[in-house]
Design a protein around this motif. Structure first.
Motif, PDB file in Angstrom:
ATOM      1  N   GLN A 115       0.833  -1.203   0.000  1.00 42.39           N
ATOM      2  CA  GLN A 115       0.000   0.000   0.000  1.00 42.39           C
ATOM      3  C   GLN A 115       0.871   1.257   0.000  1.00 42.39           C
ATOM      4  OE1 GLN A 115      -3.665   0.444   0.202  1.00 42.39           O
ATOM      5  NE2 GLN A 115      -3.429  -1.523  -0.801  1.00 42.39           N
ATOM      6  N   ALA A 118       2.252   1.446  -3.547  1.00 43.99           N
ATOM      7  CA  ALA A 118       1.298   1.940  -4.543  1.00 43.99           C
ATOM      8  C   ALA A 118       1.180   3.467  -4.447  1.00 43.99           C
ATOM      9  CB  ALA A 118      -0.068   1.291  -4.337  1.00 43.99           C
ATOM     10  N   LEU A 122       2.429   6.606  -7.179  1.00 43.74           N
ATOM     11  CA  LEU A 122       1.528   7.646  -7.683  1.00 43.74           C
ATOM     12  C   LEU A 122       2.065   9.027  -7.326  1.00 43.74           C
ATOM     13  CD1 LEU A 122      -1.856   5.947  -6.786  1.00 43.74           C
ATOM     14  CD2 LEU A 122      -1.063   6.495  -9.079  1.00 43.74           C
ATOM     15  N   LEU A 124       2.736  10.318  -4.505  1.00 42.82           N
ATOM     16  CA  LEU A 124       2.292  10.920  -3.238  1.00 42.82           C
ATOM     17  C   LEU A 124       3.484  11.039  -2.294  1.00 42.82           C
ATOM     18  CD1 LEU A 124      -0.932   8.775  -2.904  1.00 42.82           C
ATOM     19  CD2 LEU A 124      -0.951  11.248  -3.055  1.00 42.82           C
ATOM     20  N   GLN A 137      -6.657   2.931   7.024  1.00 41.60           N
ATOM     21  CA  GLN A 137      -6.696   1.470   7.118  1.00 41.60           C
ATOM     22  C   GLN A 137      -6.238   1.004   8.498  1.00 41.60           C
ATOM     23  OE1 GLN A 137      -5.395  -0.759   3.538  1.00 41.60           O
ATOM     24  NE2 GLN A 137      -4.885   1.212   2.670  1.00 41.60           N
ATOM     25  N   ARG A 140      -8.989   1.327  11.153  1.00 44.83           N
ATOM     26  CA  ARG A 140      -9.974   0.251  11.127  1.00 44.83           C
ATOM     27  C   ARG A 140      -9.453  -0.976  11.871  1.00 44.83           C
ATOM     28  NH1 ARG A 140     -12.280  -1.372   5.385  1.00 44.83           N
ATOM     29  NH2 ARG A 140     -11.458  -3.349   6.099  1.00 44.83           N
TER      30      ARG A 140
ATOM     31  N   SER B 104      -0.542  -7.578  -8.098  1.00 44.57           N
ATOM     32  CA  SER B 104      -1.556  -7.705  -7.041  1.00 44.57           C
ATOM     33  C   SER B 104      -2.451  -6.470  -6.929  1.00 44.57           C
ATOM     34  CB  SER B 104      -0.860  -7.976  -5.716  1.00 44.57           C
ATOM     35  OG  SER B 104       0.173  -7.036  -5.502  1.00 44.57           O
ATOM     36  N   ASN B 106      -3.027  -3.780  -5.844  1.00 42.57           N
ATOM     37  CA  ASN B 106      -2.715  -2.785  -4.801  1.00 42.57           C
ATOM     38  C   ASN B 106      -3.640  -1.577  -4.823  1.00 42.57           C
ATOM     39  OD1 ASN B 106      -0.674  -4.560  -4.438  1.00 42.57           O
ATOM     40  ND2 ASN B 106       0.992  -3.194  -4.988  1.00 42.57           N
ATOM     41  N   LEU B 107      -4.922  -1.817  -5.025  1.00 39.35           N
ATOM     42  CA  LEU B 107      -5.881  -0.722  -4.883  1.00 39.35           C
ATOM     43  C   LEU B 107      -5.998  -0.367  -3.414  1.00 39.35           C
ATOM     44  CD1 LEU B 107      -8.721  -1.813  -7.333  1.00 39.35           C
ATOM     45  CD2 LEU B 107      -6.907  -0.143  -7.716  1.00 39.35           C
ATOM     46  N   PHE B 108      -6.513   0.845  -3.138  1.00 33.71           N
ATOM     47  CA  PHE B 108      -6.706   1.257  -1.750  1.00 33.71           C
ATOM     48  C   PHE B 108      -8.082   0.762  -1.291  1.00 33.71           C
ATOM     49  CE2 PHE B 108      -4.150   4.861  -3.674  1.00 33.71           C
ATOM     50  CZ  PHE B 108      -2.941   4.255  -3.371  1.00 33.71           C
ATOM     51  N   PRO B 109      -8.120  -0.214  -0.387  1.00 35.05           N
ATOM     52  CA  PRO B 109      -9.385  -0.901  -0.078  1.00 35.05           C
ATOM     53  C   PRO B 109     -10.410  -0.024   0.631  1.00 35.05           C
ATOM     54  CG  PRO B 109      -7.643  -1.635   1.398  1.00 35.05           C
ATOM     55  CD  PRO B 109      -6.988  -0.772   0.359  1.00 35.05           C
ATOM     56  N   HIS B 110      -9.947   1.070   1.276  1.00 40.36           N
ATOM     57  CA  HIS B 110     -10.874   1.903   2.036  1.00 40.36           C
ATOM     58  C   HIS B 110     -11.475   3.010   1.179  1.00 40.36           C
ATOM     59  CE1 HIS B 110      -7.054   3.899   1.991  1.00 40.36           C
ATOM     60  NE2 HIS B 110      -7.571   5.006   2.465  1.00 40.36           N
ATOM     61  N   LEU B 119      -7.389  10.265  -6.178  1.00 39.60           N
ATOM     62  CA  LEU B 119      -6.527  10.655  -5.049  1.00 39.60           C
ATOM     63  C   LEU B 119      -5.246  11.362  -5.505  1.00 39.60           C
ATOM     64  CD1 LEU B 119      -5.981  10.562  -1.970  1.00 39.60           C
ATOM     65  CD2 LEU B 119      -4.785   8.407  -2.344  1.00 39.60           C
ATOM     66  N   ALA B 120      -4.479  10.690  -6.375  1.00 40.48           N
ATOM     67  CA  ALA B 120      -3.203  11.278  -6.777  1.00 40.48           C
ATOM     68  C   ALA B 120      -3.367  12.545  -7.627  1.00 40.48           C
ATOM     69  CB  ALA B 120      -2.349  10.234  -7.503  1.00 40.48           C
ATOM     70  N   GLU B 154     -13.277  -4.344  -3.051  1.00 40.68           N
ATOM     71  CA  GLU B 154     -13.634  -5.715  -2.671  1.00 40.68           C
ATOM     72  C   GLU B 154     -14.905  -6.206  -3.376  1.00 40.68           C
ATOM     73  OE1 GLU B 154     -14.342  -5.664   1.544  1.00 40.68           O
ATOM     74  OE2 GLU B 154     -16.055  -4.313   1.365  1.00 40.68           O
ATOM     75  N   ARG B 168      -6.235   4.162 -12.583  1.00 39.91           N
ATOM     76  CA  ARG B 168      -5.623   4.991 -11.540  1.00 39.91           C
ATOM     77  C   ARG B 168      -4.274   5.542 -12.006  1.00 39.91           C
ATOM     78  NH1 ARG B 168      -4.270   2.259  -5.767  1.00 39.91           N
ATOM     79  NH2 ARG B 168      -2.726   1.186  -7.042  1.00 39.91           N
TER      80      ARG B 168
END
Lengths: 216, 258
Positions: A115, A118, A122, A124, A137, A140, B104, B106-110, B119-120, B154, B168
């Protein structure tokens, strides 16, 4: 009623009220100090992470009653007249910040490294990655163990009895001295602790189950 | 899939004359393990390059070097005008121009699909929410997922998640896209939908480097196929090279059914 008068039960409830207040102060203080500790523990700067680690090791290596004594007597030696509530709250803050700091460090590190990667790819910045990707995350993940630790905070406020803070344990002790019926008095105190802690334990378990279901 | 011309029209002759990515005698090792053993390779604007080879041949490492996820030990590596072999180049600036998609996802799950994409552009390029949303609409329709904007990762299939990851990256308007075995975690049906998106991008003139095990796809879509072996560029050429390999290693690699 069970060998104690309503007035005497009221006395215990009064103690329980102070226990709740001290728990709240300990948790709020522990959050205010523990969050920077967790951030420092996960920092890239070695000295910062080591410094926070040292703090955690020291606090975790001292029994809570001793921390209470240090704060209560140690501060008054320098001429500051501190109340038992202030000392107990400060001691609880030290204690819970060390543990919450470690719990939250674990939560931050539980977010997969990919994470970070990634976000990095980008473009960031490190702070942006932390604020927008990692922290939400980690929060949570942090809810169940944090609520679980609140139970520990509530129970451990009973150590404030050593510096004479009037909490549930202290009120039970006084009541026992007056009534000489330790079984009824301390069982009542235990029941009150249980009534405070049980809902939190259940809540923590529910949060945990939700978390597992969502990540499954 | 319709027939695809193996060559993409370059953007401009001047740009294509100057390689976008240039490896020159690049070495990279992890301790005693030599992963890249003197790689030299030029990638021009608009070119689609497929890196193929066995596991451990260094192809993924080479790809990750291009956007600075791995640093190199010696040699020279120029990407979009940045000299990655010199200290002090601006890594963040490089990453604004080079997108990467991982195996994999690597998306942001939240975050929702739309939030993942915006976002970027918002935080890095300083776009307004509205501008970023427009870009999200555009790139998500490019990968065929306009209707999934408000879903969470998900709730999507693997292939859909991977297409969101592509969108993205595209939202940053990169000059160069890197794909690191992006279909390896997908079943054949989902692989097809992701490859179609990549094929569309190739036809659109995007410069791309892809590490892949999809030989048929590499042959079809790549202008240049690079076979890596023992950390070297063992053999390279157009897709048709795979029909008549000149080295026994590549012959064996293709023959092994990969």
């Amino acid at each position: 009623m069970l060998g104690l008068s309503a007035e005497q039960y009221g006395f215990l409830l009064q103690g329980a009220g102070w226990t709740l207040l001290l728990s709240l102060l300990g948790f709020v203080g522990g959050t205010i100090v523990g969050l920077p500790v967790a951030l420092a523990r996960t920092a890239r700067k070695r000295w910062l992470s080591h410094l926070a680690g040292l703090y955690v090791q020291i606090v975790q290596g001292i029994p809570l009653p001793v921390i209470m004594f240090i704060v209560y007597f140690g501060v008054s030696i320098y001429g500051f007249d501190v109340s038992a509530l202030f000392s107990a709250a400060l001691a609880m803050t030290l204690y819970s910040s060390a543990y919450l700091g470690e719990i939250w460090r674990g939560c931050i590190q539980a977010v997969p490294r990919t994470q970070w990667e990634a976000g990095e790819c980008l473009a960031l910045s490190r702070a942006q990655r932390f604020i927008y990707i990692i922290l939400p995350q980690a929060l949570r993940i942090a809810v169940p163990p944090t609520v679980g630790f609140m139970v520990q905070i509530v129970k451990n406020t009973s150590y404030s009895v050593v510096i004479g803070f009037f909490d549930l344990t202290y009120s039970a002790k006084i009541l026992n001295n007056a009534t000489f019926s330790p079984f009824v008095v301390f069982t009542s105190a235990a029941l009150l602790y249980f009534i405070i802690c049980f809902p939190m334990s259940m809540l923590a378990r529910r949060f945990e189950n939700n978390l597992h279901r969502r990540s499954a | 899939m319709t027939a695809i011309s193996p060559f993409n029209p370059p953007f401009e002759p001047t740009e294509s004359a100057m390689p976008l990515v240039s490896f020159s005698q690049v070495h990279k090792s992890y301790g005693a393990l030599q992963v890249l053993n003197g790689i030299s390779l030029n990638i021009n604007c608009g070119q689609v390059v497929a890196l193929i080879g066995k596991s451990g041949s260094g192809k993924s490492t080479a790809l990750r070097c291009i956007n600075g996820l791995e640093d190199i030990n010696s040699g020279e590596l120029d990407v979009c005008g940045y000299k990655l072999h010199k200290k002090g180049f601006d890594l963040r600036e490089l990453r604004k121009e080079v997108g990467i998609v991982f195996q994999s996802y690597n998306l942001f799950p939240h975050l929702t699909v739309a939030q993942n994409v915006t976002l970027a552009p918002r935080k890095v390029n300083g776009l307004s929410a509205k501008q970023a949303h427009e870009i999200a609409c555009e790139t998500l329709s490019q990968v065929g997922l306009s209707d999934k904007m408000d879903n969470y990762p998900e709730q999507l299939s693997g292939g859909q998640q991977q297409r969101v990851a592509i969108a993205r990256s595209l939202a940053m308007r990169p000059k160069l896209m890197l794909f690191d075995e992006v279909t390896s975690a997908l079943d054949p049906e989902l692989t097809g939908e992701v490859l179609r998106v990549i094929g569309d991008l190739a036809r659109g003139g995007m410069t791309m480097v892809l590490v892949t095990h999809e030989m048929a796809f590499a042959r079809q879509v790549a202008d240049l196929v690079v076979y890596m072996h023992q950390g070297r560029v063992w053999e390279s050429g157009p897709g048709t090279m795979l029909d008549a390999p000149s080295t026994p290693e590549l012959r064996q690699f293709i023959g092994s059914g990969l």
